[in-house]
Scaffold this active site. Structure first.
Site, PDB file in Angstrom:
ATOM      1  N   SER A 231      -3.805  -7.488 -19.567  1.00 61.92           N
ATOM      2  CA  SER A 231      -3.517  -8.409 -20.667  1.00 61.92           C
ATOM      3  C   SER A 231      -4.488  -9.595 -20.679  1.00 61.92           C
ATOM      4  O   SER A 231      -5.005 -10.011 -19.639  1.00 61.92           O
ATOM      5  CB  SER A 231      -2.091  -8.938 -20.546  1.00 61.92           C
ATOM      6  OG  SER A 231      -2.021  -9.881 -19.500  1.00 61.92           O
ATOM      7  N   VAL A 234      -3.293 -12.659 -18.388  1.00 62.74           N
ATOM      8  CA  VAL A 234      -3.586 -12.576 -16.950  1.00 62.74           C
ATOM      9  C   VAL A 234      -5.104 -12.607 -16.718  1.00 62.74           C
ATOM     10  O   VAL A 234      -5.593 -13.284 -15.807  1.00 62.74           O
ATOM     11  CB  VAL A 234      -2.958 -11.302 -16.335  1.00 62.74           C
ATOM     12  CG1 VAL A 234      -3.317 -11.175 -14.864  1.00 62.74           C
ATOM     13  CG2 VAL A 234      -1.454 -11.310 -16.516  1.00 62.74           C
ATOM     14  N   GLU A 253     -11.427  -7.103 -18.364  1.00 63.40           N
ATOM     15  CA  GLU A 253     -11.425  -6.501 -19.689  1.00 63.40           C
ATOM     16  C   GLU A 253     -10.012  -6.605 -20.200  1.00 63.40           C
ATOM     17  O   GLU A 253      -9.062  -6.208 -19.525  1.00 63.40           O
ATOM     18  CB  GLU A 253     -11.910  -5.059 -19.610  1.00 63.40           C
ATOM     19  CG  GLU A 253     -12.187  -4.439 -20.956  1.00 63.40           C
ATOM     20  CD  GLU A 253     -10.998  -3.697 -21.472  1.00 63.40           C
ATOM     21  OE1 GLU A 253     -10.565  -2.752 -20.801  1.00 63.40           O
ATOM     22  OE2 GLU A 253     -10.499  -4.058 -22.548  1.00 63.40           O
ATOM     23  N   CYS A 287      -5.920  -0.687 -25.258  1.00 57.95           N
ATOM     24  CA  CYS A 287      -6.473  -1.994 -25.624  1.00 57.95           C
ATOM     25  C   CYS A 287      -7.439  -1.837 -26.791  1.00 57.95           C
ATOM     26  O   CYS A 287      -7.773  -2.812 -27.452  1.00 57.95           O
ATOM     27  CB  CYS A 287      -7.109  -2.694 -24.434  1.00 57.95           C
ATOM     28  SG  CYS A 287      -8.211  -1.664 -23.519  1.00 57.95           S
TER      29      CYS A 287
HETATM   30  C1  UN1 Z   1      -7.729   1.098 -22.933  1.00 62.11           C
HETATM   31  O1  UN1 Z   1      -7.679   1.067 -24.141  1.00 62.11           O
HETATM   32  O2  UN1 Z   1      -6.937   0.412 -22.276  1.00 62.11           O
HETATM   33  O3  UN1 Z   1     -11.793   4.307 -25.167  1.00 62.11           O
HETATM   34  C2  UN1 Z   1      -8.713   1.977 -22.261  1.00 62.11           C
HETATM   35  C3  UN1 Z   1     -10.690   4.782 -24.878  1.00 62.11           C
HETATM   36  C4  UN1 Z   1     -10.423   5.185 -23.454  1.00 62.11           C
HETATM   37  C5  UN1 Z   1     -10.146   4.001 -22.593  1.00 62.11           C
HETATM   38  C6  UN1 Z   1      -9.166   3.052 -23.192  1.00 62.11           C
HETATM   39  N1  UN1 Z   1     -11.572   5.879 -22.942  1.00 62.11           N
HETATM   40  O4  UN1 Z   1      -9.823   4.949 -25.714  1.00 62.11           O
END
Ligand code: UN1
Length: 510
Positions: A231, A234, A253, A287
Site C-alpha cells: 500500500s 506503508v 512500489e 496495483c
Molecule cells: C500488482 O499489480 O500488484 O502486471 C502486480 C501485472 C503483474 C504484476 C502485478 N505482472 O499485472
C-alpha cells in the site's frame, strides 16, 4: 500432489524451522469460504533479530561464491516451481481468492523471474567505458549490498517474493523475508523450496507475521536495502524512514489510480475487452488495475452499453471453478473499504450504472456463503469534477466511466489528473494519438491497445509520482540491491590525470 499444509508451519531461520519467541499464532483464511487453512507462528522482534543475525553472518561466505554457483540454487527452485505449478497455483487461489488461471499465472510469473535472475549470472555485470587517458582502463563493477529486507503483498503471493529475492540472492546478498499475513501458506511453501535446495544456512530467512515484524526489519541497521511492494500508506512511511538513514536504501512500489484512454479512433472490441480485463481481473485487486476509463464522447454511448452489459453479467464465484472470472475480495476489512467507496459514489452524486456490491444469494456457490463476495460497481463521472471516488485508490472492482470531449491532449490531461502514476493504457488505431500518450502520460507501465495489467518480468516494473520509487521488481531491482564501483586501472608508466589536472608535484625548490 495434495494441497495440504505441511506441519509444522514455522519460521525458517538460519537453515532451521523454528517456533520463534512468541506464543502467538495467526490463521490463514480462505476468502472464498471463510474456512481456516492453517495456523502460523506470529513473528516478534526477537525472531526478526535472529533472522537478521543469521543473514548478516552468512553474507561473507555467500557473497564470495561465484554468480553461477549462487544461481544453481535458484535453478532448483525454477524446476520445483514448474513441477508444482498446479498444486501451488491451487494454493494461491485458495489463500488469496484469485481465480485458478490467475493462481497458476502467479506461479508462472515467479519462475519467469527466477529464470531471469539465474540466467543473468552468465550475463555481463557492468560496463567497460573508455578513459580519456589512453593508458587507463575504466569500468563499473557491481557488488552486493548485504542483507536485504523483503516485505511482500498478498495479491501476488508467489511472484512478488521472487521479484524481490531472486535477483538479490544471485547478486550475492542474503535475505530476510516477511510474507503478507494473509498468505502465509504460500510463504511456507516457498521456504520449503529454499530449504530443499540446500542453500547455505542464513542466506534465505523467512519470518511470518504482521506489520510489527515488517517494521522490525525496516528499522534494523543490519538491513542495507528494504524492498517493499504494497500500500501507498506503508510504502511512504518506509521510504520516509529509510530515506533519513545515510547508506540505507528503500525501493517501494505502491498503488495506483490507473486510467485507460479510449479515443474516438479506438476499435470497440479491443476497448471493451481491455477495460473489462483491467478493471475486474483479480477483482480489481492488482496495483495496476484500472479504476478510471476515459472515453471520447462520440463513442461513449456504445462503449458504455457494452461495458455495462458485461459488468452486469461477469461471473463472480468460486476461484477454483474454471468458469469464474472474479473471485472474492481478500478479507472483510477490505470489503468494508470497497463498500465505503461505493457508498461514497452515491454521496458524491455520480450516476451509478451497475451496483453489485451485494451479490444476489443465487449467485453465491454452495458452501461459499461465508466468502467475501462483491461484484462490479460502475458509475459515470464528470472528469473535471473534484471527486474523491475518481482520485483515491479503492483496490476493488469500482470503476468510473469518464466521457471527454476534445482531442488526445484533453484525454491525457484527465488521465494525468491523479497523484498516482503506475499503469495506464491507450486504445486507438491512430499512431499520433498513441505516440502522444506514450510521450505525455505520467506512468511507469504504459500499454497500447491492451489491458493495463499483465506486465512481463523482463521489463522494469514501477511507477512515478505517489506510486513508487526504486523499482523493487523485475529486472530493475538490480539497482537497489547492488553497489556500483567505478574502477580505474593505470596500465602506463607514470601517472596521468583526467580533466587536464596536473600530475606534477612541485617542491619548495622549484
Ligand atoms: C500488482 O499489480 O500488484 O502486471 C502486480 C501485472 C503483474 C504484476 C502485478 N505482472 O499485472
Amino acid at each position: 500432489m495434495s494441497q495440504q499444509l505441511s506441519e509444522p508451519s514455522q519460521h525458517y531461520v538460519d537453515g532451521e524451522w523454528i517456533d520463534g519467541d512468541g506464543a502467538e499464532t495467526f490463521e490463514s483464511t480462505n476468502p472464498a469460504t471463510g474456512e481456516s487453512l492453517g495456523e502460523f507462528q506470529r513473528g516478534t522482534d526477537a525472531d526478526v533479530d535472529r533472522a537478521l543475525a543469521a543473514a548478516d553472518d552468512a553474507f561473507e561466505e555467500w557473497s564470495g561464491l561465484s554468480y553461477t554457483d549462487r544461481a544453481e540454487y535458484l535453478w532448483d527452485i525454477y524446476h520445483e516451481l514448474k513441477e508444482r505449478h498446479e498444486e501451488l497455483g491451487g494454493i494461491v487461489s485458495k489463500e488469496c481468492g484469485k481465480e485458478i488461471s490467475e493462481g497458476k499465472a502467479d506461479v508462472n510469473e515467479a519462475w519467469d523471474m527466477v529464470e531471469w535472475a539465474a540466467a543473468d549470472a552468465r550475463h555481463p555485470h557492468g560496463d567497460v567505458v573508455p578513459s580519456e587517458i589512453a593508458g587507463k582502463d575504466a569500468y563499473m563493477r557491481r557488488q552486493p549490498r548485504g542483507v536485504i529486507g523483503c516485505i511482500t503483498p498478498w495479491n501476488f503471493p508467489v511472484a512478488i517474493p521472487f521479484w524481490h529475492m531472486a535477483v538479490s540472492l544471485v547478486e550475492g546478498n542474503t535475505v530476510v523475508w516477511k510474507p503478507a499475513e494473509q498468505t502465509p501458506w504460500c510463504g511456507q511453501v516457498i521456504a520449503e523450496m529454499f530449504a530443499e535446495t540446500g542453500i547455505p544456512d542464513g542466506v534465505f530467512n523467512m519470518v511470518q507475521g504482521y506489520g510489527d515484524a515488517g517494521e522490525a526489519i525496516v528499522d534494523d541497521d543490519r538491513v542495507q536495502t528494504v524492498l517493499f511492494t504494497g500500500s501507498a500508506e506503508v510504502g511512504h512511511e518506509i521510504s520516509g524512514k529509510v530515506g533519513g538513514e545515510a547508506g540505507k536504501l528503500a525501493a517501494c512500489e505502491m498503488g495506483g489510480k490507473n486510467g485507460i484512454v479510449i479515443t474516438d479512433e479506438a476499435d470497440m472490441e479491443t476497448a471493451v475487452h481491455s477495460a473489462v480485463m483491467s478493471s475486474f481481473k483479480t477483482t480489481g485487486q492488482r496495483c495496476v488495475s484500472s479504476e478510471r476509463i476515459i472515453v471520447h464522447e462520440d463513442i461513449y454511448d456504445e462503449f458504455k452499453e457494452q461495458f455495462v452489459d458485461i459488468a452486469e453479467d461477469v461471473a463472480v464465484g468460486d476461484p477454483l471453478d474454471e468458469n469464474t472470472f472474479m473471485g472474492p475480495l481478500i478479507e472483510d476489512e477490505h470489503k468494508e473499504k470497497v463498500t465505503g467507496y461505493n457508498e461514497l459514489a452515491y454521496d458524491e452524486d455520480v450516476d451509478v450504472l451497475v451496483d453489485r456490491t451485494e451479490l444476489d444469494e443465487s449467485e453465491i456457490p454452495e458452501g461459499h456463503e461465508d466468502g467475501v463476495w462483491i461484484g462490479p460497481f460502475v458509475y459515470e463521472a464528470d472528469p473535471d469534477a473534484d471527486l474523491r471516488v475518481t482520485h483515491e485508490e479503492v483496490f476493488g472492482p469500482h470503476v468510473a466511466l469518464m466521457p471527454y470531449s476534445g482531442d488526445i491532449e484533453k484525454a491525457v490531461e484527465i488521465h494525468n489528473d491523479t497523484e498516482y502514476g503506475l499503469a495506464g493504457a491507450i486504445i486507438s488505431e491512430n499512431y499520433h494519438e498513441i505516440n502522444y500518450f506514450r510521450d505525455n502520460a505520467e506512468i511507469g507501465l504504459a500499454y497500447g491497445n491492451l489491458p493495463c495489467i499483465g506486465a512481463e518480468i523482463q521489463l522494469p516494473f514501477g511507477g512515478v509520482k505517489k506510486s513508487g520509487n526504486g523499482y523493487p521488481s523485475a529486472r530493475e531491482i538490480i539497482e537497489a540491491v547492488t553497489e556500483r564501483t567505478a574502477w580505474t586501472l593505470n596500465n602506463a608508466e607514470g601517472i596521468q590525470m583526467a580533466q587536464g589536472l596536473s600530475a606534477d608535484i612541485t617542491t619548495k625548490d622549484d
